[in-house]
Each structure stands twice: as C-alpha cells, then as structure tokens.
Design a protein around this motif. Structure first.
Motif, PDB file in Angstrom:
ATOM      1  N   GLY A  88       0.854  -1.178   0.000  1.00 45.67           N
ATOM      2  CA  GLY A  88       0.000   0.000   0.000  1.00 45.67           C
ATOM      3  C   GLY A  88       0.891   1.230   0.000  1.00 45.67           C
ATOM      4  N   CYS A  89       0.692   2.105  -0.969  1.00 52.53           N
ATOM      5  CA  CYS A  89       1.581   3.270  -1.123  1.00 52.53           C
ATOM      6  C   CYS A  89       1.204   4.429  -0.220  1.00 52.53           C
ATOM      7  N   THR A  90      -0.015   4.443   0.282  1.00 52.32           N
ATOM      8  CA  THR A  90      -0.466   5.501   1.189  1.00 52.32           C
ATOM      9  C   THR A  90      -1.206   4.863   2.355  1.00 52.32           C
ATOM     10  N   GLN A  91      -1.482   5.667   3.358  1.00 49.14           N
ATOM     11  CA  GLN A  91      -2.244   5.179   4.509  1.00 49.14           C
ATOM     12  C   GLN A  91      -3.659   4.775   4.112  1.00 49.14           C
ATOM     13  N   SER A  92      -4.160   5.326   3.025  1.00 50.63           N
ATOM     14  CA  SER A  92      -5.520   5.005   2.593  1.00 50.63           C
ATOM     15  C   SER A  92      -5.545   4.014   1.430  1.00 50.63           C
ATOM     16  N   SER A  93      -4.447   3.327   1.180  1.00 47.28           N
ATOM     17  CA  SER A  93      -4.411   2.305   0.135  1.00 47.28           C
ATOM     18  C   SER A  93      -4.931   0.990   0.696  1.00 47.28           C
ATOM     19  N   PHE A  94      -5.869   0.370  -0.051  1.00 47.25           N
ATOM     20  CA  PHE A  94      -6.417  -0.906   0.390  1.00 47.25           C
ATOM     21  C   PHE A  94      -6.962  -1.658  -0.812  1.00 47.25           C
TER      22      PHE A  94
END
Length: 143
Positions: A88-94
């Motif tokens: 996941g590249c960001t905290q909000s990647s899912f």
C-alpha cells in the motif's frame, strides 16, 4: 457437486489468507514517529489498476503498489503467486475483493506472499508501525 466443493475450498482459502494477513501485515501497534503520508507509489513499483474486472496474474519478480483503493470486481480472479509483494503506497491504500470475485494467493514458508506498506517494502519504516496502509477486505454474501 464439484462446483460446490470448489466454492467451499475458495471460501476456506480466502478465510485462511485473511487470517494470515491479519497476523503478519503491519507488525506492532505502536505508532511511527517518522510521520507523513507517501503521495504516490515508488517508481520501482508496478502500480495496480484501481479496478480489476478481468482475470489478472501478478509476477513474483515485481513489487506491486496500491495507490488508493484497488477493487477486484465483476467475477475477476486475482492470482498472486508465491513470493510476491503487494504494498500500500499511502495510509488510505487498500484492496477489496468483491463478492463473486476471487483472490487466489498461495504462498509458502520459503516464498510468502507479503502485503505491507510502501515504507516497509522500501525499508523506510523504522518501527514497522500499524496504519501505514489500509488493508485487505474480502467481501462475501453474508446470510
């Protein structure tokens, strides 16, 4: 009858995969002191499309990045071979595997499939902290 057995096997494998990822995904629950959000995937990553609506097989020689939500839908099968890393590249990647779609991911002890954060994959996570990426959702038909 074989189709029902395959469905049960797929559900069991999906449940096992989710359980394993839950225990190995992000490490400890302490927060990272490095802070910040990564704006996008590292240029060395193969970025997954936001929607996977046709069967897709990943390549274990590459690191795959999720930049935001990645949705496997329309009955597609996402196959992840042993030894593959998905970050996941960001905290909000899912990633969401919709009901009717499948995640076929069978790793081994020698070549595990790793879902992690970009920071961890790039060895930039000083504490392998929880919260560096969003997670994996296996959606089903609850009844």
């Amino acid at each position: 009858m074989a189709k029902n057995e395959k469905l049960v096997s797929t559900i069991a494998l999906s449940s096992l995969t989710a359980a394993l990822l839950t225990f190995t995904g992000c490490g400890s629950s302490s927060s990272s002191s490095s802070g910040g959000t990564v704006a996008s995937c590292d240029s060395s990553f193969e970025v997954l499309p936001s929607t996977i609506s046709a069967d897709m097989t990943l390549d274990a020689t590459k690191i795959y990045g999720m930049n935001g939500k990645v949705k496997v839908t329309d009955g597609a099968v996402l196959t992840i071979p042993e030894g593959t890393t998905v970050a996941g590249c960001t905290q909000s990647s899912f990633m969401v595997i919709d009901a009717g779609s499948q995640l076929n991911a069978v790793g081994t002890q020698a070549k595990p499939i790793v879902f992690t954060s970009q920071k961890d994959a790039l060895k930039q996570s000083t504490s392998n902290a929880a919260g560096e990426w969003g997670g994996l959702v296996l959606a089903g038909n609850a009844y």
